[in-house]
Write a protein that holds these residues in place. Structure first.
Motif, short mmCIF file in Angstrom:
data_model
loop_
_atom_site.label_atom_id
_atom_site.label_comp_id
_atom_site.label_asym_id
_atom_site.label_seq_id
_atom_site.Cartn_x
_atom_site.Cartn_y
_atom_site.Cartn_z
N THR A 16 -12.55 12.79 8.85
CA THR A 16 -12.93 11.99 10.02
C THR A 16 -14.25 12.47 10.62
O THR A 16 -15.13 11.67 10.94
N THR A 67 -5.94 0.14 20.66
CA THR A 67 -6.81 0.44 19.52
C THR A 67 -8.02 -0.48 19.49
O THR A 67 -9.16 -0.03 19.40
N ILE A 81 -11.70 1.31 19.89
CA ILE A 81 -12.68 0.81 18.92
C ILE A 81 -13.74 -0.07 19.58
O ILE A 81 -14.93 0.22 19.52
N SER A 94 -7.30 6.50 22.97
CA SER A 94 -6.48 7.43 22.20
C SER A 94 -5.24 7.86 22.98
O SER A 94 -4.14 8.00 22.41
N SER A 109 -0.17 4.21 11.52
CA SER A 109 -1.54 4.20 12.02
C SER A 109 -2.40 3.18 11.27
O SER A 109 -3.25 2.51 11.86
N THR A 110 -2.17 3.04 9.96
CA THR A 110 -2.95 2.07 9.17
C THR A 110 -2.65 0.65 9.62
O THR A 110 -3.57 -0.16 9.81
N ARG A 166 -1.40 -0.35 12.50
CA ARG A 166 -1.88 -0.55 13.87
C ARG A 166 -3.39 -0.77 13.90
O ARG A 166 -3.90 -1.64 14.62
N THR A 167 -4.13 -0.01 13.10
CA THR A 167 -5.58 -0.16 13.06
C THR A 167 -5.98 -1.48 12.42
O THR A 167 -6.95 -2.12 12.85
N GLY A 193 -5.67 -3.90 15.05
CA GLY A 193 -6.59 -3.68 16.16
C GLY A 193 -8.03 -4.04 15.87
O GLY A 193 -8.76 -4.49 16.76
N LEU A 194 -8.48 -3.85 14.62
CA LEU A 194 -9.88 -4.12 14.28
C LEU A 194 -10.32 -5.55 14.57
O LEU A 194 -11.43 -5.75 15.09
N TYR A 230 -11.37 5.18 10.25
CA TYR A 230 -10.36 4.78 11.22
C TYR A 230 -8.95 5.07 10.70
O TYR A 230 -8.05 5.42 11.47
N PHE A 259 -6.91 7.65 13.14
CA PHE A 259 -5.70 7.23 13.84
C PHE A 259 -4.45 7.87 13.26
O PHE A 259 -3.46 8.05 13.96
#
Length: 331
Positions: free
Chosen positions: A13, A75, A80, A170, A182-183, A185-186, A189-190, A233, A237
């Motif tokens: 990261t 997110t 982001i 966060s 997390s994947t 959710r991201t 969110g993107l 990301y 995350f």
């Protein structure tokens, strides 16, 4: 002790986010700032959606609880969308060094917000010392010019607001306590982040016609969209889930160092002795933070020489009885 997996997530990261400063500096010569961020999230959203569909079942991708929805919005909107929009716009009014140190306040803001919003993430006094050392290290690495540090108030306010938005996002993700990975959710969110930045770009009067398409522009967009976007990301995350908001955001202490090394390796920028001192100070801050989770007394007890079971050694055998017991202990 820090798990190897957690350390790997943090390093990946930090390296990918650190490279963002180099790629963004190149890309802003070809793109309007808000449109650049929006296109970055378009690329990242498509790539991450394809990855999520290939690696998750429908049930794993489907939001089920209010916590899932709250985590998705935190997110996309805060961690982001707003964070990056404010960063890219604020960078126009401040030097990259000043921008790095202001955005480097993220790890300081996170525990402040976590103290009020999260019950399970508090820093000890030793942790506060470690955070302070990390901030000093960031200041040494970026070496801001005092003549420009306090100038350009608008840009610095925008950069500070971006750091605050990232820290708040966060913490809100952790507070939501959703069931999505997390994947997943991201990936949800993107698109919210992309839509928000497109709306901000349109309201600012930016246009695709203002983009200068070139090989350098595509490379910059590809890096911030795929590597510093989708891949970074995923790791960030996931790190947030396993390490918590306070510790996960410590990667923002490392990104200025990575950006400095990237500028030296790719752009021929020099590294001063002050920068090296900054690297060492950041390392010292991490060492202090890491020692906060170590039971020093237990380590000393384990390191002490072991005695036979039943042996009793009084400190001072003052009388005859004590002296006799001392001499015949263990018989």
């Amino acid at each position: 002790m820090v798990a190897k997996r957690t350390l790997a997530l943090a390093l990946i990261t930090a390296v990918l986010f650190g490279g963002t400063f180099v790629a963004a500096k190149a890309g802003l010569a070809y793109f309007p700032p808000l449109l650049f961020v929006a296109l970055r999230f378009d690329v990242a959203a498509v790539a991450l959606a394809a990855f999520a569909v290939a690696t998750h079942s429908r049930d794993q991708l489907r939001p089920r609880t209010r916590g899932d929805l709250a985590g998705i919005l935190a997110t996309g909107v805060f961690a982001i969308g707003l964070a990056n929009a404010l960063l890219f716009v604020g960078q126009q009014y401040a030097t990259s060094a000043v921008g790095a140190i202001v955005f480097g306040l993220n790890p300081i803001l996170t525990p402040v917000l976590a103290a009020g919003l999260l019950a399970d993430e508090r820093l000890s006094r030793r942790g506060v010392v470690g955070l302070a050392l990390g901030l000093v290290g960031v200041a040494l690495v970026v070496d801001p010019d005092p003549a420009t540090l306090f100038a350009g108030g608008v840009g610095k306010l925008l950069l500070f607001a971006g750091a605050l938005s990232g820290a708040l996002g966060s913490v809100l993700i952790r507070r939501a306590d959703g069931t999505l990975s997390s994947t997943a959710r991201t990936a949800w969110g993107l698109p919210f982040g992309a839509a928000l930045c497109h709306l901000l770009s349109l309201s600012a009067g930016e246009s695709v016609a203002a983009v200068t398409w070139s090989q350098e522009a595509l490379l910059a967009l590809g890096y911030v969209g795929l590597l510093a976007g989708a891949v970074a990301y995923i790791t960030y995350f996931e790190l947030l889930d396993v390490a918590g908001a306070v510790r996960a955001n410590l990667v923002f202490y490392v990104t200025p160092a990575v950006a400095t090394l990237g500028g030296w390796a790719l752009l021929g920028e020099s590294i001063s002795a002050l920068t090296v001192a900054g690297f060492l100070t950041i390392f010292a801050g991490f060492a202090v933070l890491g020692s906060a989770s170590i039971d020093v007394r237990a380590l000393l007890e384990r390191a002490a020489p072991s005695r036979p079971v039943g042996t009793k050694v009084p400190d001072r055998p003052n009388d005859d009885a004590d002296r006799s017991a001392f001499e015949h202990a263990g018989d």
